[in-house]
Design a protein around this motif. Structure first.
Motif, mmCIF file in Angstrom:
data_model
loop_
_atom_site.group_PDB
_atom_site.id
_atom_site.type_symbol
_atom_site.label_atom_id
_atom_site.label_comp_id
_atom_site.label_asym_id
_atom_site.label_seq_id
_atom_site.Cartn_x
_atom_site.Cartn_y
_atom_site.Cartn_z
ATOM 1 N N ALA A 132 0.822 -1.211 0.000
ATOM 2 C CA ALA A 132 0.000 0.000 0.000
ATOM 3 C C ALA A 132 0.855 1.259 0.000
ATOM 4 C CB ALA A 132 -0.938 -0.014 1.211
ATOM 5 N N VAL A 133 1.959 1.248 0.728
ATOM 6 C CA VAL A 133 2.808 2.434 0.822
ATOM 7 C C VAL A 133 3.538 2.691 -0.496
ATOM 8 C CG1 VAL A 133 4.862 3.382 1.936
ATOM 9 C CG2 VAL A 133 3.075 2.334 3.323
ATOM 10 N N SER A 162 2.709 1.857 -3.429
ATOM 11 C CA SER A 162 1.826 2.020 -4.590
ATOM 12 C C SER A 162 1.495 3.480 -4.882
ATOM 13 C CB SER A 162 0.533 1.238 -4.376
ATOM 14 O OG SER A 162 -0.208 1.756 -3.285
ATOM 15 N N PHE A 163 1.831 4.397 -3.985
ATOM 16 C CA PHE A 163 1.565 5.813 -4.230
ATOM 17 C C PHE A 163 2.505 6.326 -5.319
ATOM 18 C CE2 PHE A 163 -0.178 5.483 0.091
ATOM 19 C CZ PHE A 163 -1.370 6.162 -0.074
ATOM 20 N N MET A 200 0.340 9.680 2.597
ATOM 21 C CA MET A 200 1.092 8.623 3.278
ATOM 22 C C MET A 200 1.223 8.848 4.777
ATOM 23 S SD MET A 200 4.186 7.352 0.791
ATOM 24 C CE MET A 200 4.878 8.990 0.519
ATOM 25 N N PHE A 203 -0.482 6.540 7.370
ATOM 26 C CA PHE A 203 0.027 5.174 7.495
ATOM 27 C C PHE A 203 0.980 5.021 8.670
ATOM 28 C CE2 PHE A 203 -1.636 4.867 3.252
ATOM 29 C CZ PHE A 203 -1.973 3.536 3.105
ATOM 30 N N ARG A 251 8.458 6.887 2.280
ATOM 31 C CA ARG A 251 8.302 5.466 1.958
ATOM 32 C C ARG A 251 9.366 4.628 2.655
ATOM 33 N NH1 ARG A 251 5.449 5.472 -3.298
ATOM 34 N NH2 ARG A 251 5.482 7.614 -4.054
ATOM 35 N N PHE A 302 -5.791 -0.174 5.546
ATOM 36 C CA PHE A 302 -4.829 0.203 4.506
ATOM 37 C C PHE A 302 -5.539 0.555 3.203
ATOM 38 C CE2 PHE A 302 -1.697 -2.920 6.677
ATOM 39 C CZ PHE A 302 -1.473 -1.993 7.679
ATOM 40 N N VAL A 303 -6.535 -0.230 2.829
ATOM 41 C CA VAL A 303 -7.276 0.052 1.601
ATOM 42 C C VAL A 303 -8.002 1.387 1.709
ATOM 43 C CG1 VAL A 303 -9.174 -0.725 0.128
ATOM 44 C CG2 VAL A 303 -7.500 -2.381 0.990
ATOM 45 N N ARG A 328 -5.528 4.154 1.490
ATOM 46 C CA ARG A 328 -4.908 4.238 0.166
ATOM 47 C C ARG A 328 -5.765 5.030 -0.820
ATOM 48 N NH1 ARG A 328 -3.532 5.314 -3.939
ATOM 49 N NH2 ARG A 328 -2.166 4.276 -5.443
ATOM 50 N N TYR A 329 -7.070 4.876 -0.726
ATOM 51 C CA TYR A 329 -7.950 5.502 -1.719
ATOM 52 C C TYR A 329 -8.648 6.757 -1.210
ATOM 53 C CZ TYR A 329 -7.254 1.318 -4.501
ATOM 54 O OH TYR A 329 -6.694 0.318 -5.249
ATOM 55 N N ASN A 342 -7.650 10.292 0.719
ATOM 56 C CA ASN A 342 -6.610 11.160 1.255
ATOM 57 C C ASN A 342 -7.190 11.923 2.447
ATOM 58 O OD1 ASN A 342 -4.540 12.973 1.779
ATOM 59 N ND2 ASN A 342 -4.091 13.332 -0.392
#
Length: 247
Positions: free
Chosen positions: A19-20, A22-23, A31, A34, A99, A226-227, A230-231, A233
């Motif tokens: 997940a991290v 993938s940005f 991020m 997270f 990251r 996490f999902v 991720r989507y 912000n």
């Protein structure tokens, strides 16, 4: 945290890392939420934050070396704070550092909470080839022995070189060659000792692995978070909400 099945913690850590990373390269604010994962695990697991921070700082030059040239390559201004313009190179550099901190912290926490032997056993359960896992286990076990041997050689050289502080290239090559020979000799002795003790390539754990409801809740709960992060912000949406409220 320490008693959870190693497979549950391994899957959760892999999902966190995916997940991290993938940005995109210009993402920073998305991020930051997270950090809740390493902070919660450090708190619940009773891990020393200073020790983890020290380990992260030791390997941080690698991340800095990767992203330090971004400001020189990417000079297009992406963000303006008053009269100050921040180029995309600096934004991507900060993104790389974030990251790096998140992924390295997650890996260190996994090993600290689980133990490297248990992590290797979990890898075997997931079908990772046994020779690779065995080599990984031996590398982790004996890298510290190799480091101690190198430190002793450097210390012995410094005691015998009173008139020379710096190490020239010939001396460095000589030390590396001697270290290689010592490593080969020690590896042979270790291999013979392991054969005498009946080592057959299998990694055995005293505590058996078992997936229960705690592990299922742990994995599904964190992956769902996490999902979501991720989507969505969250910092950006909060900033828009606060700005609209102030207006």
């Amino acid at each position: 945290m320490h008693r959870l099945d190693p497979r549950a913690k391994l899957v959760t850590t892999l999902a966190f890392i995916i997940a991290v990373v993938s940005f995109d390269k210009y993402t920073i604010s998305a991020m930051t939420p997270f950090f809740i994962y390493p902070v919660v695990l450090v708190s619940l697991g009773g891990l020393p934050p200073g020790y983890l921070l020290k380990k992260i700082l030791i390997v941080s030059p690698f991340a800095i070396l990767i992203g330090i040239f971004n400001p020189l390559i990417d000079r297009e201004v992406l963000i303006r704070i008053g009269t100050l313009g921040i180029s995309g190179g600096w934004v991507s550099f900060v993104s790389i550092i974030l990251r790096f901190i998140l992924t390295i912290a997650a890996a260190l926490i996994l090993v600290s909470l689980t133990g490297f032997n248990a992590v290797c056993s979990a890898l075997l359960k997931f079908g990772v080839p046994r020779p690779f896992v065995t080599q990984l286990l031996f590398f982790y076990r004996y890298i510290f022995v190799l480091t101690d041997e190198a430190e002793r050689m450097v210390r012995a050289r410094s005691f015998r070189a009173f008139n020379s502080v710096a190490m020239d290239f010939r001396t460095f090559i000589s030390l590396i060659g001697n270290l290689l020979l010592r490593t080969l000799n020690r590896a042979e002795r270790i291999y013979l000792a392991m054969c005498c003790r009946g080592f057959d390539g299998n990694i055995r754990m005293i505590r058996p692995m078992r997936i229960g409801y705690r592990e299922i809740v742990f994995v599904l709960g964190w992956i769902a978070l996490f999902v979501f992060l991720r989507y969505f912000n969250i910092p950006l949406k909060l900033g828009i909400l606060i700005t609209g409220f102030l207006k």
